[in-house]
Scaffold this motif. Structure first.
Motif, mmCIF file in Angstrom:
data_model
loop_
_atom_site.group_PDB
_atom_site.id
_atom_site.type_symbol
_atom_site.label_atom_id
_atom_site.label_comp_id
_atom_site.label_asym_id
_atom_site.label_seq_id
_atom_site.Cartn_x
_atom_site.Cartn_y
_atom_site.Cartn_z
ATOM 1 N N ARG A 149 0.870 -1.181 0.000
ATOM 2 C CA ARG A 149 0.000 0.000 0.000
ATOM 3 C C ARG A 149 0.904 1.227 0.000
ATOM 4 O O ARG A 149 1.330 1.706 1.049
ATOM 5 C CB ARG A 149 -0.922 -0.023 1.224
ATOM 6 C CG ARG A 149 -1.981 1.046 1.219
ATOM 7 C CD ARG A 149 -3.116 0.681 2.163
ATOM 8 N NE ARG A 149 -2.656 0.332 3.493
ATOM 9 C CZ ARG A 149 -2.506 1.209 4.490
ATOM 10 N NH1 ARG A 149 -2.770 2.476 4.296
ATOM 11 N NH2 ARG A 149 -2.100 0.814 5.672
ATOM 12 N N LEU A 167 -6.145 -2.671 -6.194
ATOM 13 C CA LEU A 167 -7.395 -2.312 -5.550
ATOM 14 C C LEU A 167 -7.375 -0.851 -5.119
ATOM 15 O O LEU A 167 -6.373 -0.365 -4.592
ATOM 16 C CB LEU A 167 -7.634 -3.171 -4.301
ATOM 17 C CG LEU A 167 -8.011 -4.632 -4.475
ATOM 18 C CD1 LEU A 167 -8.205 -5.272 -3.108
ATOM 19 C CD2 LEU A 167 -9.274 -4.787 -5.309
ATOM 20 N N LYS A 168 -8.503 -0.173 -5.341
ATOM 21 C CA LYS A 168 -8.691 1.165 -4.802
ATOM 22 C C LYS A 168 -9.670 1.050 -3.639
ATOM 23 O O LYS A 168 -10.712 0.407 -3.763
ATOM 24 C CB LYS A 168 -9.230 2.110 -5.870
ATOM 25 C CG LYS A 168 -8.240 2.356 -7.000
ATOM 26 C CD LYS A 168 -8.771 3.370 -7.999
ATOM 27 C CE LYS A 168 -7.736 3.640 -9.077
ATOM 28 N NZ LYS A 168 -8.213 4.670 -10.049
ATOM 29 N N THR A 169 -9.330 1.645 -2.512
ATOM 30 C CA THR A 169 -10.154 1.515 -1.314
ATOM 31 C C THR A 169 -10.502 2.886 -0.747
ATOM 32 O O THR A 169 -9.825 3.885 -1.026
ATOM 33 C CB THR A 169 -9.443 0.694 -0.223
ATOM 34 O OG1 THR A 169 -8.246 1.389 0.186
ATOM 35 C CG2 THR A 169 -9.072 -0.691 -0.731
ATOM 36 N N GLN A 204 -9.968 -4.001 4.145
ATOM 37 C CA GLN A 204 -8.844 -4.612 3.438
ATOM 38 C C GLN A 204 -7.681 -3.660 3.227
ATOM 39 O O GLN A 204 -7.584 -2.964 2.248
ATOM 40 C CB GLN A 204 -9.283 -5.173 2.081
ATOM 41 C CG GLN A 204 -8.155 -5.916 1.383
ATOM 42 C CD GLN A 204 -8.655 -6.883 0.328
ATOM 43 O OE1 GLN A 204 -9.837 -6.948 0.044
ATOM 44 N NE2 GLN A 204 -7.758 -7.635 -0.252
ATOM 45 N N GLU A 205 -6.783 -3.678 4.201
ATOM 46 C CA GLU A 205 -5.474 -3.076 3.995
ATOM 47 C C GLU A 205 -4.522 -4.194 3.571
ATOM 48 O O GLU A 205 -3.457 -3.943 3.048
ATOM 49 C CB GLU A 205 -5.001 -2.381 5.262
ATOM 50 C CG GLU A 205 -5.846 -1.171 5.582
ATOM 51 C CD GLU A 205 -5.465 -0.508 6.885
ATOM 52 O OE1 GLU A 205 -4.333 -0.005 6.969
ATOM 53 O OE2 GLU A 205 -6.289 -0.496 7.797
ATOM 54 N N LEU A 289 -12.525 0.099 5.953
ATOM 55 C CA LEU A 289 -12.278 0.368 4.545
ATOM 56 C C LEU A 289 -13.228 -0.461 3.699
ATOM 57 O O LEU A 289 -13.596 -1.580 4.071
ATOM 58 C CB LEU A 289 -10.846 -0.005 4.130
ATOM 59 C CG LEU A 289 -9.674 0.803 4.647
ATOM 60 C CD1 LEU A 289 -9.230 0.291 6.004
ATOM 61 C CD2 LEU A 289 -8.509 0.700 3.658
ATOM 62 N N LEU A 290 -13.592 0.084 2.547
ATOM 63 C CA LEU A 290 -14.330 -0.651 1.534
ATOM 64 C C LEU A 290 -13.627 -0.483 0.197
ATOM 65 O O LEU A 290 -13.012 0.563 -0.069
ATOM 66 C CB LEU A 290 -15.761 -0.116 1.399
ATOM 67 C CG LEU A 290 -16.762 -0.498 2.492
ATOM 68 C CD1 LEU A 290 -18.042 0.317 2.315
ATOM 69 C CD2 LEU A 290 -17.063 -1.994 2.448
ATOM 70 N N ILE A 291 -13.691 -1.517 -0.650
ATOM 71 C CA ILE A 291 -13.233 -1.353 -2.013
ATOM 72 C C ILE A 291 -14.042 -0.224 -2.638
ATOM 73 O O ILE A 291 -15.238 -0.082 -2.398
ATOM 74 C CB ILE A 291 -13.394 -2.667 -2.796
ATOM 75 C CG1 ILE A 291 -12.444 -3.724 -2.213
ATOM 76 C CG2 ILE A 291 -13.106 -2.466 -4.278
ATOM 77 C CD1 ILE A 291 -12.611 -5.097 -2.806
ATOM 78 N N GLU A 292 -13.396 0.596 -3.427
ATOM 79 C CA GLU A 292 -14.001 1.823 -3.936
ATOM 80 C C GLU A 292 -15.360 1.596 -4.602
ATOM 81 O O GLU A 292 -16.328 2.310 -4.331
ATOM 82 C CB GLU A 292 -13.045 2.495 -4.928
ATOM 83 C CG GLU A 292 -13.477 3.859 -5.390
ATOM 84 C CD GLU A 292 -12.450 4.488 -6.306
ATOM 85 O OE1 GLU A 292 -11.716 5.393 -5.860
ATOM 86 O OE2 GLU A 292 -12.370 4.056 -7.482
ATOM 87 N N ARG A 309 -8.857 8.114 0.466
ATOM 88 C CA ARG A 309 -8.803 7.021 -0.503
ATOM 89 C C ARG A 309 -7.380 6.495 -0.580
ATOM 90 O O ARG A 309 -6.418 7.270 -0.540
ATOM 91 C CB ARG A 309 -9.303 7.483 -1.869
ATOM 92 C CG ARG A 309 -10.758 7.974 -1.780
ATOM 93 C CD ARG A 309 -11.489 7.975 -3.077
ATOM 94 N NE ARG A 309 -12.910 8.294 -2.818
ATOM 95 C CZ ARG A 309 -13.915 7.827 -3.519
ATOM 96 N NH1 ARG A 309 -13.683 7.008 -4.544
ATOM 97 N NH2 ARG A 309 -15.161 8.160 -3.227
#
Length: 317
Positions: A149, A167-169, A204-205, A289-292, A309
């Protein structure tokens, strides 16, 4: 060993004997500026000698004192993760931490959690050498891919080393409240002792790093770390099951960091359930966190407040 002006540089697996050097590397980033936090007020002080271990931790984490760093590195090694150090002329000048874990697809994967180079040795290619060695270690261990990250400003740096966007979170907070009337909660942390579990749907980090950090990274025998319990278990409501961890936020006592896994895609009902559980565990707020794409789909249905983000990069091995 690398030629030229770095002829004495060696990248190797770290050991407990390297703790003092690892602490020196991380503390160098403070450039001599330390803070006390008495009464919740941050004030600059002359050096760390007057600070408690907890206050030193607040200045930058487990690497800010030999006592805490020794516990941290010991646990990391016992759990099968790998600290790599860069040593030059007998001195530790850089450190990288490599975590391993199994994902719901059945594959072993690796994650770079920390890369730090002493401030006096930066811009000499040491960080890149540590990352390349991490790739080698991950490949030898049989990992399917390696993730990281990256901090803002370092994305091109990782792209030049072969990583690509994955992944974008979105980091968010939400109010905890009794939104759901009936929930069954089974407290049990043994769910995470197996190689494979459900998909990571919230927080999800990177789950290999995240689960290890939750159960080991900040587990010190200090009152500031033991005042709130970690709740780990399974929630059921209306036929939906979620594996979840509620971990107290160190800086904000009324906030829970929440991580969740499920066999189905994230739904609004999942988050309502987690917010309700957080309320019953005594928290006022939740951070996760959530996936974008999931955040965009759910934000109109839930009381989610966006904080920032982030992106996760990955390289296939």
């Amino acid at each position: 060993m690398v030629g030229g002006h770095m002829s004495e540089l060696v990248i190797r697996r770290g050991e407990l004997k390297d703790v003092a050097g690892i602490v020196d590397v991380h503390c160098s980033e403070l450039d001599g500026t330390w803070y006390s936090f008495k009464g919740g007020v941050r004030e600059e002080v002359e050096g760390p000698t007057s600070l408690s271990l907890y206050e030193r931790w607040l200045n930058g984490g487990s690497w800010m004192s030999p006592e805490l760093c020794a516990v941290y590195i010991n646990n990391l090694l016992l759990e099968g993760h790998i600290p790599l150090v860069a040593e030059q002329n007998g001195l530790i000048v850089g450190e990288l931490e490599l975590f391993f874990g199994w994902e719901s697809d059945g594959n072993l994967y690796a994650h770079i959690g920390v890369v730090q180079v002493h401030k006096d040795h930066q811009r000499k290619g040491i960080g890149a050498l540590l990352i390349k060695e991490a790739i080698n270690y991950a490949r030898k261990r049989g990992a399917y891919y390696l993730t990281v990250r990256p901090r803002e400003g370092l994305k091109d740096y990782y792209k030049n080393l072969g990583f690509g966007e994955w992944l974008k979170t979105v980091v968010f907070t939400a109010e905890a409240s009794p939104y759901v009337a009936r929930i069954t909660w089974e407290e049990d942390n043994t769910y995470f002792n197996k190689k494979k579990f459900s998909r990571f749907i919230m927080g999800q980090e990177q789950s290999s790093a995240q689960i290890w950090q939750i159960f080991h990274r900040n587990q010190f025998a200090l009152p500031e770390f033991t005042r709130e319990p970690i709740h780990t278990g399974r929630a059921s409501t209306d036929g939906q099951e979620i594996l979840a961890i509620f971990y107290p936020h160190v800086y904000c006592g009324d906030m829970a960091n929440v991580y969740a896994w499920s066999d189905t895609d994230i739904r609004a009902e999942h988050i309502w359930t987690l917010l309700t559980l957080a309320y019953h565990f005594g928290y006022a707020r939740v951070r996760s966190l959530l996936i974008e794409e999931h955040f965009e789909r759910l934000k109109s249905k839930l009381p989610l407040e966006e904080m920032e983000r982030q992106e996760i990069f990955r390289i296939e091995l």
